[in-house]
Design an enzyme around this catalytic site. Sequence first.
Site, PDB file in Angstrom:
ATOM      1  N   CYS A 115      23.348 -13.177 -26.396  1.00  0.00           N
ATOM      2  CA  CYS A 115      24.581 -13.925 -26.709  1.00  0.00           C
ATOM      3  C   CYS A 115      24.310 -15.382 -27.078  1.00  0.00           C
ATOM      4  O   CYS A 115      25.130 -16.015 -27.736  1.00  0.00           O
ATOM      5  CB  CYS A 115      25.554 -13.854 -25.540  1.00  0.00           C
ATOM      6  SG  CYS A 115      26.022 -12.175 -25.139  1.00  0.00           S
ATOM      7  N   HIS A 252      30.771 -19.687 -26.113  1.00  0.00           N
ATOM      8  CA  HIS A 252      30.543 -18.252 -26.295  1.00  0.00           C
ATOM      9  C   HIS A 252      31.757 -17.506 -25.744  1.00  0.00           C
ATOM     10  O   HIS A 252      32.274 -17.836 -24.682  1.00  0.00           O
ATOM     11  CB  HIS A 252      29.274 -17.844 -25.541  1.00  0.00           C
ATOM     12  CG  HIS A 252      29.079 -16.363 -25.485  1.00  0.00           C
ATOM     13  ND1 HIS A 252      29.199 -15.556 -26.594  1.00  0.00           N
ATOM     14  CD2 HIS A 252      28.772 -15.534 -24.447  1.00  0.00           C
ATOM     15  CE1 HIS A 252      28.964 -14.305 -26.239  1.00  0.00           C
ATOM     16  NE2 HIS A 252      28.720 -14.263 -24.943  1.00  0.00           N
ATOM     17  N   ASN A 282      33.655  -9.769 -26.871  1.00  0.00           N
ATOM     18  CA  ASN A 282      32.346 -10.425 -26.875  1.00  0.00           C
ATOM     19  C   ASN A 282      31.507  -9.865 -28.017  1.00  0.00           C
ATOM     20  O   ASN A 282      31.064  -8.719 -27.958  1.00  0.00           O
ATOM     21  CB  ASN A 282      31.669 -10.183 -25.527  1.00  0.00           C
ATOM     22  CG  ASN A 282      30.323 -10.873 -25.405  1.00  0.00           C
ATOM     23  OD1 ASN A 282      29.805 -11.415 -26.377  1.00  0.00           O
ATOM     24  ND2 ASN A 282      29.755 -10.844 -24.220  1.00  0.00           N
TER      25      ASN A 282
HETATM   26  N1  ACO Z   1      39.103  -0.818 -16.088  1.00  0.00           N
HETATM   27  C1  ACO Z   1      39.605  -0.598 -14.856  1.00  0.00           C
HETATM   28  N2  ACO Z   1      38.895  -0.797 -13.744  1.00  0.00           N
HETATM   29  C2  ACO Z   1      37.640  -1.235 -13.873  1.00  0.00           C
HETATM   30  C3  ACO Z   1      37.046  -1.473 -15.125  1.00  0.00           C
HETATM   31  C4  ACO Z   1      37.835  -1.236 -16.259  1.00  0.00           C
HETATM   32  N3  ACO Z   1      37.369  -1.459 -17.504  1.00  0.00           N
HETATM   33  N4  ACO Z   1      35.795  -1.914 -14.939  1.00  0.00           N
HETATM   34  C5  ACO Z   1      35.589  -1.948 -13.620  1.00  0.00           C
HETATM   35  N5  ACO Z   1      36.698  -1.527 -12.979  1.00  0.00           N
HETATM   36  C6  ACO Z   1      36.915  -1.385 -11.547  1.00  0.00           C
HETATM   37  C7  ACO Z   1      35.639  -1.264 -10.766  1.00  0.00           C
HETATM   38  O1  ACO Z   1      35.175   0.068 -10.769  1.00  0.00           O
HETATM   39  C8  ACO Z   1      36.063  -1.713  -9.405  1.00  0.00           C
HETATM   40  O2  ACO Z   1      36.731  -0.671  -8.778  1.00  0.00           O
HETATM   41  P1  ACO Z   1      36.538  -0.404  -7.205  1.00  0.00           P
HETATM   42  O3  ACO Z   1      37.058  -1.652  -6.547  1.00  0.00           O
HETATM   43  O4  ACO Z   1      37.349   0.806  -6.957  1.00  0.00           O
HETATM   44  O5  ACO Z   1      35.061  -0.221  -7.007  1.00  0.00           O
HETATM   45  C9  ACO Z   1      37.101  -2.801  -9.720  1.00  0.00           C
HETATM   46  O6  ACO Z   1      37.520  -2.575 -11.070  1.00  0.00           O
HETATM   47  C10 ACO Z   1      36.578  -4.192  -9.598  1.00  0.00           C
HETATM   48  O7  ACO Z   1      35.328  -4.240 -10.271  1.00  0.00           O
HETATM   49  P2  ACO Z   1      34.496  -5.542 -10.348  1.00  0.00           P
HETATM   50  O8  ACO Z   1      33.197  -5.267 -11.064  1.00  0.00           O
HETATM   51  O9  ACO Z   1      34.440  -6.133  -8.963  1.00  0.00           O
HETATM   52  O10 ACO Z   1      35.443  -6.413 -11.258  1.00  0.00           O
HETATM   53  P3  ACO Z   1      35.333  -7.924 -11.576  1.00  0.00           P
HETATM   54  O11 ACO Z   1      36.525  -8.612 -11.108  1.00  0.00           O
HETATM   55  O12 ACO Z   1      33.992  -8.476 -11.211  1.00  0.00           O
HETATM   56  O13 ACO Z   1      35.420  -7.901 -13.161  1.00  0.00           O
HETATM   57  C11 ACO Z   1      34.010  -8.095 -15.064  1.00  0.00           C
HETATM   58  C12 ACO Z   1      34.454  -7.201 -13.923  1.00  0.00           C
HETATM   59  C13 ACO Z   1      35.179  -8.342 -15.990  1.00  0.00           C
HETATM   60  C14 ACO Z   1      32.887  -7.399 -15.847  1.00  0.00           C
HETATM   61  C15 ACO Z   1      33.486  -9.425 -14.464  1.00  0.00           C
HETATM   62  O14 ACO Z   1      32.518  -9.186 -13.489  1.00  0.00           O
HETATM   63  C16 ACO Z   1      32.949 -10.327 -15.500  1.00  0.00           C
HETATM   64  O15 ACO Z   1      33.672 -10.871 -16.303  1.00  0.00           O
HETATM   65  N6  ACO Z   1      31.639 -10.570 -15.506  1.00  0.00           N
HETATM   66  C17 ACO Z   1      31.041 -11.373 -16.511  1.00  0.00           C
HETATM   67  C18 ACO Z   1      30.328 -10.453 -17.361  1.00  0.00           C
HETATM   68  C19 ACO Z   1      30.548 -10.688 -18.826  1.00  0.00           C
HETATM   69  O16 ACO Z   1      31.469 -11.276 -19.320  1.00  0.00           O
HETATM   70  N7  ACO Z   1      29.596 -10.142 -19.515  1.00  0.00           N
HETATM   71  C20 ACO Z   1      29.583 -10.203 -20.909  1.00  0.00           C
HETATM   72  C21 ACO Z   1      28.201 -10.206 -21.365  1.00  0.00           C
HETATM   73  S1  ACO Z   1      27.357 -11.533 -20.702  1.00  0.00           S
HETATM   74  C22 ACO Z   1      27.722 -12.792 -21.557  1.00  0.00           C
HETATM   75  O17 ACO Z   1      27.936 -12.658 -22.710  1.00  0.00           O
HETATM   76  C23 ACO Z   1      27.719 -14.061 -20.868  1.00  0.00           C
END
Ligand code: ACO
Length: 325
Positions: A115, A252, A282
């Site tokens: 990224c 980004h 993204n």
């Molecule tokens: N739809 C519905 N539920 C979902 C989804 C989805 N797409 N994805 C995960 N869940 C569920 C999980 O299974 C979990 O369920 P559970 O509690 O029953 O186990 C629940 O939602 C919470 O999951 P978390 O992983 O704790 O959710 P979080 O609040 O951390 O959000 C996310 C996930 C959006 C990926 C977050 O961690 C994030 O934004 N991370 C940054 C990663 C990112 O943006 N990466 C992009 C690439 S890196 C970059 O470019 C910088």
Amino acid sequence: MTEKHSILRSVGAYLPARILTNDELAKTVDTSDEWIVQRTGIRQRHIAAEGENTSDLAAAAGRKAMENAGVGIEDIDLIIVATTTPDMTFPATAAVVQQKLGMHHGAAFDIQAVCSGFVYAVATADSFLKNGLARRVLVIGAEATSRILDWTDRTTCVLFGDGAGAAVMELGKDAGPGEARGVLASSLRSDGHFWNKLYTDGGPSSTQSVGHVRMEGKEVFKHAVGMITDVVHNVFEATGYGVDDLDWFVPHQANKRIIDGAGVKLGIPPEKVVITVDRHANTSAASVPLALYTAVADGRIKRGDLVMIEAMGGGFTWGASLIRW
Ligand code: ACO
């Protein structure tokens, strides 16, 4: 004493025609528009058509940037493509783009910083220009990220999209201290100890396959804001400018919550932050140039504005550049 910096003379962009909304995605994986919007700010993403490769997206964005600069391919002597989704393991996608743009002279190579690729490419082009290794560079960030997603994994497949953005870079005119346009300073970082927080579970030398995106989302989130603010502060320190001098923050576009977190930590008011993650999701190395293009095209970024670009991604890699537009 005069100052000479590498200007971004123009920008260009290309997005595939097909738009995939959250509601459509929710028909194939267990997710919802509400969950995706609340956690990421993403509402839709563009998806490359069958047979449409990263080099096609890159060439289209490159053509647009050259058109906007009023230059032809004969005026370019280096093509740098930042991508994580090359057409092939080799040659470089930049070489394929060179062929598609009808360029026989000069040089072309890829940059792989996930990224952060476009920020790395801008800093690289800046170095080449200042050292006389190139005269005019076509810098492109392009991704067909949809091709390396596991479409059954709701924790990753909802986050990404395809697209390309490009800039024509060249040395600006001599200017007195503090008056120069262009890249004023860049800060690039990486820490490979984090490689397994965001990666593909395949590759030529390990599995002889491409693999799919795997990510520890919470870990990425945890580090992102600190890493972004670190390089932004480095660049401010190197230039003597501060957050109050900034006209536009072009981050980004991974996740609205990461962008908001960085904005708050840096003290940048939301009205100065360019957001495209809602429409593009993204797009990895394409995200910063797509956001730049959007804000230039709609008239927000104007000549003379002070613009901070930044990115963070797999590796981890992270970086920022301060640009006088
Ligand atoms: N739809 C519905 N539920 C979902 C989804 C989805 N797409 N994805 C995960 N869940 C569920 C999980 O299974 C979990 O369920 P559970 O509690 O029953 O186990 C629940 O939602 C919470 O999951 P978390 O992983 O704790 O959710 P979080 O609040 O951390 O959000 C996310 C996930 C959006 C990926 C977050 O961690 C994030 O934004 N991370 C940054 C990663 C990112 O943006 N990466 C992009 C690439 S890196 C970059 O470019 C910088």
